[in-house]
Write a protein that holds these residues in place. Structure first.
Motif, PDB file in Angstrom:
ATOM      1  N   GLU A 166       0.825  -1.199   0.000  1.00  0.00           N
ATOM      2  CA  GLU A 166       0.000   0.000   0.000  1.00  0.00           C
ATOM      3  C   GLU A 166       0.866   1.258   0.000  1.00  0.00           C
ATOM      4  O   GLU A 166       1.881   1.338   0.690  1.00  0.00           O
ATOM      5  CB  GLU A 166      -0.906   0.020   1.238  1.00  0.00           C
ATOM      6  N   GLY A 167       0.457   2.219  -0.792  1.00  0.00           N
ATOM      7  CA  GLY A 167       1.162   3.488  -0.870  1.00  0.00           C
ATOM      8  C   GLY A 167       2.265   3.528  -1.895  1.00  0.00           C
ATOM      9  O   GLY A 167       2.942   4.554  -2.039  1.00  0.00           O
ATOM     10  N   SER A 168       2.465   2.443  -2.640  1.00  0.00           N
ATOM     11  CA  SER A 168       3.559   2.401  -3.619  1.00  0.00           C
ATOM     12  C   SER A 168       3.225   3.135  -4.908  1.00  0.00           C
ATOM     13  O   SER A 168       4.128   3.519  -5.660  1.00  0.00           O
ATOM     14  CB  SER A 168       3.920   0.942  -3.946  1.00  0.00           C
ATOM     15  N   GLY A 169       1.922   3.307  -5.185  1.00  0.00           N
ATOM     16  CA  GLY A 169       1.541   3.976  -6.422  1.00  0.00           C
ATOM     17  C   GLY A 169       1.730   3.074  -7.634  1.00  0.00           C
ATOM     18  O   GLY A 169       1.617   1.849  -7.551  1.00  0.00           O
ATOM     19  N   ILE A 170       2.061   3.672  -8.791  1.00  0.00           N
ATOM     20  CA  ILE A 170       2.302   2.924 -10.031  1.00  0.00           C
ATOM     21  C   ILE A 170       3.793   2.970 -10.333  1.00  0.00           C
ATOM     22  O   ILE A 170       4.384   4.042 -10.473  1.00  0.00           O
ATOM     23  CB  ILE A 170       1.514   3.526 -11.220  1.00  0.00           C
ATOM     24  N   GLU A 171       4.389   1.817 -10.416  1.00  0.00           N
ATOM     25  CA  GLU A 171       5.816   1.720 -10.732  1.00  0.00           C
ATOM     26  C   GLU A 171       5.963   1.108 -12.124  1.00  0.00           C
ATOM     27  O   GLU A 171       5.402   0.042 -12.405  1.00  0.00           O
ATOM     28  CB  GLU A 171       6.518   0.852  -9.686  1.00  0.00           C
ATOM     29  N   PHE A 172       6.704   1.777 -13.005  1.00  0.00           N
ATOM     30  CA  PHE A 172       6.895   1.281 -14.376  1.00  0.00           C
ATOM     31  C   PHE A 172       8.356   0.877 -14.552  1.00  0.00           C
ATOM     32  O   PHE A 172       9.270   1.638 -14.231  1.00  0.00           O
ATOM     33  CB  PHE A 172       6.522   2.352 -15.394  1.00  0.00           C
ATOM     34  N   VAL A 173       8.567  -0.352 -15.089  1.00  0.00           N
ATOM     35  CA  VAL A 173       9.915  -0.899 -15.261  1.00  0.00           C
ATOM     36  C   VAL A 173      10.113  -1.284 -16.726  1.00  0.00           C
ATOM     37  O   VAL A 173       9.248  -1.941 -17.332  1.00  0.00           O
ATOM     38  CB  VAL A 173      10.146  -2.132 -14.364  1.00  0.00           C
ATOM     39  N   ASP A 174      11.246  -0.877 -17.290  1.00  0.00           N
ATOM     40  CA  ASP A 174      11.581  -1.207 -18.686  1.00  0.00           C
ATOM     41  C   ASP A 174      12.574  -2.365 -18.697  1.00  0.00           C
ATOM     42  O   ASP A 174      13.704  -2.233 -18.225  1.00  0.00           O
ATOM     43  CB  ASP A 174      12.178   0.024 -19.358  1.00  0.00           C
ATOM     44  N   LYS A 175      12.151  -3.540 -19.250  1.00  0.00           N
ATOM     45  CA  LYS A 175      13.044  -4.699 -19.391  1.00  0.00           C
ATOM     46  C   LYS A 175      13.100  -5.175 -20.843  1.00  0.00           C
ATOM     47  O   LYS A 175      13.308  -6.356 -21.123  1.00  0.00           O
ATOM     48  CB  LYS A 175      12.574  -5.839 -18.481  1.00  0.00           C
ATOM     49  N   VAL A 176      12.886  -4.246 -21.736  1.00  0.00           N
ATOM     50  CA  VAL A 176      12.934  -4.575 -23.158  1.00  0.00           C
ATOM     51  C   VAL A 176      14.391  -4.769 -23.572  1.00  0.00           C
ATOM     52  O   VAL A 176      15.262  -3.972 -23.209  1.00  0.00           O
ATOM     53  CB  VAL A 176      12.288  -3.458 -23.998  1.00  0.00           C
TER      54      VAL A 176
END
Length: 737
Positions: free
Chosen positions: A560-570
Motif C-alpha cells: 500500500e502506498g507504492s503507487g504505479i511503478e513502471f519498469v523497462d526490461k525490453v
C-alpha cells in the motif's frame, strides 16, 4: 438581589447606546430547543420598554425573526442580538439557536458575550439538562465564563421547580452542590379547574420578601407564615453557598459562629461569586400575560445581569501581532486603545448589501475610518490568507435589533454593532488599525461531518454557483466546501440535516442559485491481488500511414502506498527507445481511469518486457493505446481488489450509551481499537470504520445518543473491500456505463 427601580430604554425604534465598557453587559442565552430563549429575550425587551408588546418591533415583525428562513421554519437558525437598557446599563442579549446543527452560531455567541444564561425548561425534566447542555456548561467552565440558570415553563403540566433545581444542582454543580442554588422560590396561585396551580410570584430568599406578578406588574409584599417557613429551610443553604463560593473566610467564620449576616454584606459577596464564575444562581422566568408589561422574574433577571455579571473589561481576549512567533497578549478593553474587533457573523441584506456583526474588544469603531482586515488561513496556523490581509473603509455603523438596524455614531470597546461595506471581511476575521494590525485567535468551530454532494440545477445556476458558494462559506464558517479531485464532486460538509437544509435554502433564496443533490461518492481504488500478463496490440491500416504498436507487460501487486511503478526490461530494441515512455503514458492514463469499475488503479508494478514496432506506422499515440490495452487485458486475467478508504474514528459518548454505540459501529463493519473513560461519566471509543459507512453517521450518532455524543474522523488508509460488496459495486458501475 435587592429590588430597585428600573430605567426603561428610550422610545421604540431608538438605539440603546453606551459610552464606557463599564456600562455594557454582553449576555448570551443558551439552551436546548424549545427551552424558551427567544421568548425570554422578548419578555426582557418588553420589561425594559424596548418593545411595546411581546416579540413585536414597530413594523409588526417578530424580534426573533432575523430572516425569512427563520420565519418559514419557525425556529432560530442563527444568533441575533437585542440590546436593551436597564438601570443605566446597556445589555446586549445574544440569542442563539438551540439545535445542535447550528452550534457554529452558538460558538460565535459565546465569543461575543462575557457571561451566559442557561435556559432550562421545567417541562423537559432531566432532558433539559441533557448531554449537549452538560458539554456546553463544561466548555464555559473551561474558559471561566460566569453562568446562571433560568428555569422556564413552570406552568407546564408536571413541571416541578424543586425537582428541576435538584437536577441542576446534581448535574451542573460538579460535585459542589452549593455552587448551583436558587435565589428565589415560586409562589403558586389558586388551583384551576384542571387542578394545576399557576406560578404568580417569587419568594426572594435573600430579602425574605415576596414579589407578586399576578397583575402583570412587579409588586412587593410581605411573606406569609407558610412562606416564611419555606424561606427558613432554603435561605441557610443559599447563604452557605454564597459565602463558600466567594471564598470569604472571615464571613464564613462569622456565619458559623451564629452571627446574622446582613444584606449589605451578602449581596456584594453574591455578586463577587457570580462574576468569578464559581456560583451559579437559579432564577425563574415566564413571559408577561396579554396586555402586561412585566413577566415573572424579568426584574430579577435584569438585576442579576447588570449587577452580578462582569463588564467586558473583566473578560479579556488575546491578540497577536503580525509575524511568526508573536505571542498573543491580552487586549485592553479601553475606548482610547488601538482598535481590535472581530467579525462574529456575516450576512447579506437585500438593501444594504454585506453586513458584518462585530464585537469590539479594544478601541472605538467609527464610520468612514480605514481598518485592516486580517483572517486566518485554514488550519489556524496564524498566517493571514492572501485575500484576508487588506485595508478597508468602514461603512455605516448600527445596532442590530431583530430585522432592524438602528443607526449609532460609534461602537466603543466592549460593545456589539453591525458594519456595512466590509467587502473582504468574513466571519472570524479581525479588524484593527491599518498601521498596527492584530490577529485574534478564532473561536473553536465544530468539524462538519455530513457530506452533501451538489451540482448546478441548470446552466444559469452553474454560472452563479461558485460565487454563491463562496458567499455561503463566508457567512457560515461551519460549512466547508470541498472540490474532490478524485471523485470530481462538489461537496458541502455540514453539521446535520437541518444545517444542510438551511445552507441549500440560503443558496436558493439569498444568492439565487438552485442546486440538485447527488449521491456522495467515496474515493475507492483498484489494485491487483495477484500477478498477471497482458498483451496490447494496436494495428490499423486505412490508407497512408497506419498505426502499429504491440507491447507485452507483466503486472505485480505492491505494498500500500507504492503507487504505479513502471519498469523497462525490453532487450534487443523490439520496442524503440523513443516509444518506451509512450507505453508508460498509456499505462498510467489507463490506471487513472481504472481497469474494472472505473476507480484509479494503485500499488502495482508494470514491467514492459517485449513488443513489436513498424518503421513507418509506429507512433507515440499508437504505443500509448497499446500500453492501455495491455493493462486492461492483464486485469481480465488477474484477481482484483477494490480498495475502500478506512477512517479512524473517535467517538465521545456518555457511559449510558456506550453499548448502543459499540453495537452500531460493529454493524458498520467497524473495528473497535479500544475505549477510554474520561471525566463527566463519558467514554472515548476508538475505532476504524470504512468511510462508505460514515456518510450519515453524524445524523445517526445524534439519534443513538440523544444528541449527547460527538465524533471525529481522519483518513487512516485504503484496504481491500469484502468480495461480495466489491462485486455489487462493480456491477452497478457496469450498469451505469
Amino acid at each position: 438581589m435587592v429590588e430597585r427601580a428600573s430605567t426603561p430604554a428610550g422610545p421604540n425604534g431608538k438605539a440603546v447606546t453606551a459610552d464606557r465598557p463599564e456600562d455594557i453587559r454582553n449576555m448570551v442565552l443558551v439552551g436546548h430547543p424549545g427551552s424558551g430563549k427567544t421568548t425570554l429575550v422578548e419578555a426582557l425587551a418588553v420589561a425594559t420598554g424596548a418593545l411595546t408588546r411581546a416579540g413585536r418591533v414597530e413594523d409588526g415583525t417578530c424580534v426573533s425573526d432575523y430572516d425569512d428562513i427563520e420565519q418559514r421554519q419557525h425556529r432560530s437558525v442563527q444568533l441575533s442580538v437585542v440590546p436593551v437598557a436597564w438601570d443605566g446599563i446597556k445589555v446586549n442579549l445574544v440569542d442563539t439557536p438551540g439545535y445542535a446543527d447550528f452550534v457554529g452560531e452558538l460558538r460565535a455567541g459565546l465569543r461575543a458575550a462575557d457571561a451566559a444564561l442557561f435556559i432550562i425548561s421545567a417541562a423537559a425534566g432531566a432532558d433539559g439538562v441533557g448531554g449537549p447542555t452538560l458539554a456546553l456548561w463544561e466548555e464555559c467552565a473551561s474558559v471561566g465564563m460566569p453562568r446562571a440558570l433560568v428555569i422556564t415553563h413552570l406552568d407546564a403540566a408536571r413541571a416541578d421547580f424543586d425537582d428541576m433545581a435538584r437536577t441542576c444542582r446534581e448535574l451542573l454543580g460538579g460535585g459542589a452542590t452549593e455552587s448551583v442554588l436558587p435565589l428565589h422560590l415560586p409562589v403558586y396561585g389558586p388551583a384551576g379547574a384542571d387542578g394545576h396551580r399557576p406560578v404568580t410570584g417569587l419568594i426572594d430568599l435573600l430579602t425574605q420578601q415576596v414579589f407578586d406578578y399576578s397583575a402583570g406588574e412587579h409588586t412587593r409584599t410581605e411573606a406569609t407564615p407558610e412562606q416564611a417557613a419555606l424561606i427558613e429551610q432554603a435561605r441557610g443553604q443559599l447563604i452557605e453557598g454564597i459565602i463558600a463560593e466567594s471564598e470569604d473566610e472571615t464571613l464564613m467564620n462569622r456565619y458559623l459562629e451564629g452571627e446574622d449576616i446582613d444584606l449589605d454584606t451578602l449581596v456584594p459577596d453574591l455578586e463577587r461569586a457570580v462574576a468569578r464564575g464559581t456560583f451559579h444562581p437559579i432564577l425563574l422566568a415566564a413571559p408577561p400575560p396579554e396586555g402586561a408589561r412585566e413577566g415573572l422574574g424579568m426584574v430579577e433577571v435584569l438585576d442579576l445581569i447588570t449587577r452580578g455579571f462582569p463588564t467586558p473589561a473583566e473578560h479579556p481576549v488575546a491578540a497577536a501581532r503580525p509575524g511568526k512567533g508573536s505571542a498573543p497578549t491580552p487586549l485592553a478593553c479601553d475606548p482610547a486603545a488601538p482598535l481590535a474587533a472581530e467579525v462574529i457573523r456575516t450576512t447579506s441584506d437585500p438593501y444594504v448589501g454585506k453586513l458584518s456583526l462585530v464585537r469590539v474588544f479594544a478601541g472605538t469603531l467609527r464610520p468612514d475610518e480605514t481598518v485592516h482586515v486580517w483572517g486566518h488561513t485554514p488550519g489556524g496556523n496564524g498566517e493571514p490568507e492572501p485575500d484576508h490581509d487588506a485595508d478597508e473603509r468602514v461603512g455605516a455603523i448600527s445596532a442590530p435589533f431583530g430585522r432592524q438596524q438602528r443607526p449609532v455614531g460609534e461602537a466603543v470597546a466592549g460593545d456589539i454593532a453591525c458594519v456595512t461595506k466590509l467587502g473582504h471581511a468574513e466571519t472570524g476575521d479581525t479588524l484593527s488599525q491599518k498601521d498596527s494590525p492584530l490577529l485574534i485567535e478564532p473561536w473553536p468551530m465544530p468539524e462538519p461531518l455530513l457530506p452533501v454532494a451538489v451540482q448546478a440545477h441548470s446552466k444559469a445556476d452553474e454560472d452563479k454557483l461558485s460565487q454563491g458558494l463562496a458567499r455561503l462559506v463566508a457567512e457560515d464558517p461551519a460549512v466547508h466546501l470541498e472540490q474532490n479531485g478524485r471523485t470530481h464532486q462538489l461537496v458541502l460538509w455540514c453539521l446535520g440535516e437541518a444545517h444542510r437544509d438551511v445552507a441549500l435554502e440560503r443558496l436558493r433564496s439569498r444568492f439565487g442559485v438552485q442546486v440538485d443533490l447527488v449521491d456522495h461518492q467515496v474515493a475507492l481504488r483498484e489494485t491487483f491481488a495477484s500477478g498477471a500478463t497482458g498483451r496490447g496490440r494496436h494495428v490499423k491500416q486505412s490508407g497512408g500511414h497506419g498505426q502499429y504498436a504491440i507491447c507485452e507487460i507483466e503486472v505485480d501487486p505492491l505494498p500500500e502506498g507504492s503507487g504505479i511503478e513502471f519498469v523497462d526490461k525490453v532487450v534487443g530494441g523490439v520496442v524503440p527507445r523513443q516509444f518506451i515512455s509512450s507505453v508508460e503514458k498509456g499505462v498510467r492514463a489507463q490506471a487513472a481511469r481504472g481497469v474494472a469499475a472505473g476507480y484509479p488503479l494503485v500499488d502495482v508494478r508494470v514491467t514492459l518486457f517485449d513488443g513489436k514496432a513498424h518503421s513507418v506506422d509506429s507512433s507515440d499515440a499508437a504505443f500509448q493505446t497499446a500500453g492501455a490495452l495491455a493493462l486492461r487485458e492483464a486485469a481480465t486475467a488477474a484477481r482484483l481488489n477494490l480498495l475502500e478508504p478506512i477512517a479512524e474514528v473517535n467517538v465521545t459518548v456518555p457511559d449510558d450509551h456506550v453499548g448502543t454505540v459499540l453495537s452500531d459501529l460493529s454493524s458498520r463493519r467497524g473495528r473497535v481499537l479500544g475505549t477510554e473513560p474520561i471525566s463527566g461519566a463519558r467514554t472515548v471509543i476508538r475505532a476504524e470504520v470504512p468511510e462508505l459507512e460514515l456518510d450519515r453517521y453524524a445524523i445517526d450518532l445524534r439519534s443513538l445518543a440523544h444528541g449527547a455524543a460527538q465524533f471525529t474522523r481522519s483518513y487512516a488508509r485504503h484496504e481491500a473491500m469484502p468480495g461480495q460488496l466489491a462485486d455489487s459495486i462493480r456491477n452497478r458501475a457496469h450498469v451505469s456505463t
